[in-house]
Design an enzyme around this catalytic site. Structure first.
Site, PDB file in Angstrom:
ATOM      1  N   ASP A 196     -45.128  13.995  -9.242  1.00  0.00           N
ATOM      2  CA  ASP A 196     -44.345  15.102  -8.696  1.00  0.00           C
ATOM      3  C   ASP A 196     -45.083  15.735  -7.513  1.00  0.00           C
ATOM      4  OD1 ASP A 196     -42.064  17.022  -9.095  1.00  0.00           O
ATOM      5  OD2 ASP A 196     -43.718  18.438  -9.380  1.00  0.00           O
ATOM      6  N   GLU A 257     -43.337  11.144  -5.415  1.00  0.00           N
ATOM      7  CA  GLU A 257     -42.308  11.974  -4.800  1.00  0.00           C
ATOM      8  C   GLU A 257     -42.884  12.524  -3.490  1.00  0.00           C
ATOM      9  OE1 GLU A 257     -39.547  15.911  -5.679  1.00  0.00           O
ATOM     10  OE2 GLU A 257     -41.648  15.880  -6.291  1.00  0.00           O
TER      11      GLU A 257
END
Length: 533
Positions: A196, A257
């Protein structure tokens, strides 16, 4: 150089948002036992792996991306034994499991942050986070300032919600802690990690102000015009993580990401022995346009070939409006969203959006490399735009002063069966309200309908697995009329997508393998894709 035969290079990965996938105990929230009970849906769909969004203990200030314990399971979702059972059951179905790791920030309820607050200014405990006596001008990704003042007068950094303090990645303890987290889940059998906010971990020394207008500016390799993105220390960090993964049997990978504006921004991550994969998000914000889709595909394809890296294609996830809705509004509004767009107050032609979303799925699954599917896209779900304000839980809704309805509309619990809410999701209500017009979109309603979106995905994934041209490999563009994309992949595969308003002739072919909608004799109708032999 990366393993050329690693599973992730051509895998189709299905994203499970655990709170909304399947409810095993009837409390209206998804959980790991519920996901295990629905694994046959994914096996029948034909995916190679699942990515589990966070299931860790969390106050859920940001849907679980505010982690209070990186090596536990939130009681809402079950136990570590439930996680182990899910991995074992997935493995038995030849489905790999990827888990989310959230290294940029934690929850304000994390024990280390609580200790930092209690210890006070200048303490070693505060060095684990980013505290300072005066804030700079950084803004939160969720709206408003990126700094919150503590009762003792210092400020702490949170590039997202105030309940998500950023770790200080220049502290060796943070590095060591996350190495232990990686090993903990690797030892439980995960095949990899989705990282993330992977570009933001390190902040530039001195925490300088953001120069107005610098976001989106041209970048030097490995650098950013923004002092909290793309710092060069990231490259060494991800190389060290790759070594940890390599110490475990079988290929274990990472997918990051990272939203990149151009190839120069992405290239350093993909070259060498760092990240295994970088999400290719660049198709998601595009309007329905042959030229714009081709431009992104060409640049991304060239980047993967030049670096040897892997850039899986993505058209949906838990952060963006669903395809049916994106493609069903006036596409000029996709290019330049108005306040009404941000509030979901524009007309949506669901029939048009569905046709385009089905065509986009065949494009996604025909491109070289891997692909990610967001839960519910295989059902053709639209965004839930009419949710009552009091039901919304995304912090972006309040932090933007309710100028943006947030991301709850793509996170609604899935419809499994039945003709009314909760559509077989659980015994009672659901944590986010479902639309009342989804009866025709349930898994049960679509299972035996040969023309359903679910069966389109099943057929596409079965063909993709069988056809020697699909997955990793090369592509060659074909000449095509304006508004049409056409490409070939060897041996013997052609994709054509008609983005335009008028039917176009099909190219020479020996058979139609699959079409996203009915064909009209020897022509391809508007907003339709076809796979040809």
């Amino acid at each position: 150089m990366f393993d050329n035969d690693a599973w992730w290079r051509d895998a189709v990965v299905y994203q499970i948002y655990p709170r909304s996938f399947a409810d095993g105990d009837g409390d209206g929230q998804g959980d790991l036992p519920g996901a295990l009970a629905r694994l046959d849906h994914l096996a029948d769909l034909g995916v190679d792996a699942v990515w589990l969004s966070p299931f860790y203990p969390s106050p859920l200030a940001d849907g679980g991306y505010d982690v209070a314990d990186y090596t536990g399971v939130d009681p809402r979702y079950g136990t570590l034994a439930d996680f182990d059972a899910f991995v074992a059951a997935a493995t038995a179905r030849d489905i790999k499991v990827v888990v989310d790791i959230v290294p940029n920030h934690c929850s304000s309820a994390h024990p280390r942050f609580r200790k930092a607050l209690a210890a006070g200014p200048g303490s070693p405990e505060r060095d684990w986070f980013v505290f300072r006596d005066e804030p700079n001008n950084w803004q939160s990704m969720f709206g408003g300032p990126a700094w919150t003042r503590t009762p003792d007068g210092q400020w702490y950094l949170h590039l997202f919600d105030a309940a998500q303090p950023d770790w200080n990645w220049r502290h060796p303890g943070v590095t060591a802690m996350f190495e232990d987290v990686l090993r903990f889940w690797l030892e439980r059998g995960v095949a990899g990690f989705r990282i993330d906010v992977a570009a933001m971990l390190f902040k530039e020394d001195g925490l300088p102000d953001v120069v107005p207008g610098s976001q989106g500016a041209p970048l030097a390799p490995g650098r950013s015009a923004v002092p909290y993105e793309h710092q060069p220390e990231l490259l060494e960090l991800y190389r060290s993580w790759r070594k940890i993964l390599a110490a475990y049997p079988g290929p274990r990978g990472t997918v990051a990401e990272i939203w990149f504006a151009d190839a120069a921004q992405a290239r350093p991550y993909l070259t060498g022995d760092g990240l295994a994969q970088l999400f290719n998000f660049r198709l998601m914000p595009l309007p329905w346009s042959a030229g714009e889709f081709r431009g992104v595909v060409e640049e991304s394809y060239r980047l993967a070939r030049e670096t040897g890296g892997s850039i899986p294609w993505v058209l949906g996830n838990h952060d963006v409006p669903r395809m049916v809705t994106r493609f069903g509004i006036d596409q000029d509004l996709v290019r330049a969203p108005t306040p009404d767009v941000l509030l979901g107050r524009v007309p949506v032609d669901a029939e048009l959006g569905t046709r385009r979303a089905r065509a986009a799925a065949l494009l996604l699954l025909a491109l070289p490399g891997g692909a990610y599917i967001y839960q519910g896209d295989e059902l053709g779900l639209p965004e839930h735009l009419r949710m009552p304000d009091e039901a919304r839980q995304d912090p972006m809704f309040e932090r933007t002063g309710r100028a943006f309805i947030g991301r709850d509309g793509c996170r609604v619990p899935l419809p499994w069966s039945g003709t009314s809410t909760p559509y077989g999701f659980g015994a009672g209500g659901t944590w986010l309200p479902q639309p009342t017009d989804w009866a025709a979109l349930t898994v049960a309603a679509q299972r035996d309908d040969p023309g359903s979106t679910l069966n389109l995905y099943r057929a596409a994934l079965a063909l993709r697995r069988e056809h020697p041209a699909l997955g990793e490999g090369e592509l060659t563009w074909l000449d095509a009329p304006p508004g049409v994309l056409a490409l070939t992949r060897e041996p013997g595969f052609t994709l054509m997508v008609n983005f335009g308003p008028d039917p176009v002739p099909l190219p020479p072919h020996s058979a139609v393998l699959l079409a996203s909608g009915p064909l009209d004799g020897g022509t391809l109708p508007a907003d339709t894709a076809v796979w040809l032999s």
